[in-house]
Design a protein around this motif. Structure first.
Motif, PDB file in Angstrom:
ATOM      1  N   ALA A 219       0.827  -1.205   0.000  1.00 18.23           N
ATOM      2  CA  ALA A 219       0.000   0.000   0.000  1.00 18.23           C
ATOM      3  C   ALA A 219       0.864   1.259   0.000  1.00 18.23           C
ATOM      4  CB  ALA A 219      -0.934  -0.011   1.215  1.00 18.23           C
ATOM      5  N   LYS A 220       1.967   1.227   0.783  1.00 15.73           N
ATOM      6  CA  LYS A 220       2.853   2.397   0.842  1.00 15.73           C
ATOM      7  C   LYS A 220       3.557   2.602  -0.483  1.00 15.73           C
ATOM      8  CE  LYS A 220       4.431   5.806   3.264  1.00 15.73           C
ATOM      9  NZ  LYS A 220       3.504   6.860   3.722  1.00 15.73           N
ATOM     10  N   ARG A 221       4.009   1.518  -1.119  1.00 13.54           N
ATOM     11  CA  ARG A 221       4.660   1.648  -2.427  1.00 13.54           C
ATOM     12  C   ARG A 221       3.700   2.216  -3.459  1.00 13.54           C
ATOM     13  NH1 ARG A 221       7.239  -3.329  -0.893  1.00 13.54           N
ATOM     14  NH2 ARG A 221       5.631  -4.530  -1.978  1.00 13.54           N
ATOM     15  N   HIS A 222       2.452   1.775  -3.405  1.00 16.41           N
ATOM     16  CA  HIS A 222       1.439   2.280  -4.329  1.00 16.41           C
ATOM     17  C   HIS A 222       1.230   3.785  -4.114  1.00 16.41           C
ATOM     18  CE1 HIS A 222      -2.633   2.902  -6.018  1.00 16.41           C
ATOM     19  NE2 HIS A 222      -2.263   1.955  -6.882  1.00 16.41           N
ATOM     20  N   GLU A 223       1.246   4.197  -2.873  1.00 15.52           N
ATOM     21  CA  GLU A 223       1.072   5.622  -2.556  1.00 15.52           C
ATOM     22  C   GLU A 223       2.243   6.447  -3.097  1.00 15.52           C
ATOM     23  OE1 GLU A 223       1.174   8.496   1.396  1.00 15.52           O
ATOM     24  OE2 GLU A 223       0.616   6.388   1.616  1.00 15.52           O
ATOM     25  N   TRP A 224       3.471   5.963  -2.871  1.00 12.97           N
ATOM     26  CA  TRP A 224       4.651   6.674  -3.364  1.00 12.97           C
ATOM     27  C   TRP A 224       4.638   6.780  -4.887  1.00 12.97           C
ATOM     28  CZ3 TRP A 224       8.264   3.293   0.095  1.00 12.97           C
ATOM     29  CH2 TRP A 224       8.302   3.821   1.394  1.00 12.97           C
ATOM     30  N   GLY A 226       2.048   6.665  -6.865  1.00 15.93           N
ATOM     31  CA  GLY A 226       0.985   7.583  -7.284  1.00 15.93           C
ATOM     32  C   GLY A 226       1.409   9.034  -7.165  1.00 15.93           C
ATOM     33  N   GLU A 227       2.109   9.366  -6.081  1.00  7.97           N
ATOM     34  CA  GLU A 227       2.585  10.746  -5.903  1.00  7.97           C
ATOM     35  C   GLU A 227       3.614  11.110  -6.963  1.00  7.97           C
ATOM     36  OE1 GLU A 227       4.058  10.797  -1.944  1.00  7.97           O
ATOM     37  OE2 GLU A 227       2.065  10.847  -1.005  1.00  7.97           O
TER      38      GLU A 227
END
Length: 297
Positions: A219-224, A226-227
């Motif tokens: 989830a954190k990798r996906h967030e990074w 996306g940013e």
């Protein structure tokens, strides 16, 4: 009125096959050559049928040599027929070799592979050394009067290894496998029957803690990511998604036609966008390779 028991339907096809195999006449060399040539050069299926039918008795004869492995004889014959068809597909009549000689090797090889796959619940092995040991170890032990089912003496182990041109460790391992008995994983491992052998197997699945951590990391990798993607313009995002984030990447030429630009221009935009992405990820996480966001190298 006395009624006769109905004949076993499952056995009838097997008997019919054996009778047909034994009743089919063998081929003379000239006829065999003509049929093989007609099949190879013209795809004559009638010639193929007559050629292979004449050697069904060869399949039966080879299969009979493997009956002592405890496998159903019809299954051995079926595997032999597969080998016979493989031989027909690969046979080159111009080489001057009889088809029966050539087919014998394919039939035997097909049956041997089947025996190796099914003789034991635990796979016996399919390397050349393992196959040679599996099919010859008992014969050699009988030859040197080592009729036990346990470990071989050092002298006998060396003899077998030299005779079959394999390592002594391979001989020892195969002897142990052939003397062992398969054990069901559902069998109880204690007299009170409280547990089964399968209960002692270590699970290869991640434990709950690892699953939670993996989920959070993803989830954190996906967030990074996306940013970082948000820093790209619309055309750059499209190219990165189509070229890098799909299972099957779209070609440069296809994207060029879609965007109305050359494929070289697509490549340039992709390269520039990847540089922007890497810079954004470095600012967010440091090394994007160590963070698992881009492939190493």
């Amino acid at each position: 009125m006395t009624t006769r028991p109905a004949p076993s339907r499952s056995a009838d096809p097997d008997r019919r096959y054996l009778k047909q195999a034994m009743d089919t006449p063998l081929l003379e060399r000239e006829e065999e050559l003509a049929l093989a040539t007609a099949w190879r050069e013209e795809g004559d299926e009638a010639a193929l049928h007559k050629l292979t039918s004449a050697y069904m008795r060869l399949v039966v004869a080879v299969a009979a040599k493997f009956r002592h492995y405890g496998l159903p004889f019809p299954d051995l014959v079926s595997e032999g027929n597969i080998g016979l068809m493989q031989a027909a597909a690969r046979f080159e009549p111009e080489r001057g070799v009889r088809f029966s000689t050539y087919a014998s090797w394919w039939i035997r090889s097909s049956i041997q592979d089947y025996v190796l796959r099914n003789w034991s619940i635990v796979r016996t092995g399919t390397t050349a050394a393992q196959k040679s040991l599996f099919f010859n170890l008992r014969r050699l032990r009988a030859l040197i009067r080592d009729v036990g089912s346990g470990a071989l003496s050092p002298e006998n182990r060396a003899y077998v290894a030299q005779a079959l041109k394999v390592g002594e460790d391979d001989v020892e391992q195969m002897a142990a496998r052939l003397s062992a008995v398969d054990r069901s994983l559902n069998a109880p491992f204690s007299e009170d029957g409280d547990g089964e052998w399968q209960d002692l197997l270590a699970s290869e699945a991640p434990d709950p803690e690892e699953s939670v951590m993996d989920s959070r990391d993803a989830a954190k990798r996906h967030e990074w990511l996306g940013e970082a993607m948000a820093r790209l313009n619309e055309r750059e995002q499209l190219i990165i998604r189509e070229r890098r984030l799909r299972e099957e990447a779209v070609t440069l030429e296809q994207l060029g036609e879609r965007l109305g630009i050359s494929k070289e221009r697509v490549r340039q935009i992709e390269h520039h966008a990847l540089g922007k992405l890497r810079k954004a990820l470095v600012e967010a996480v440091g090394d994007p390779e160590e963070a698992g966001l881009i492939p190493a190298g």
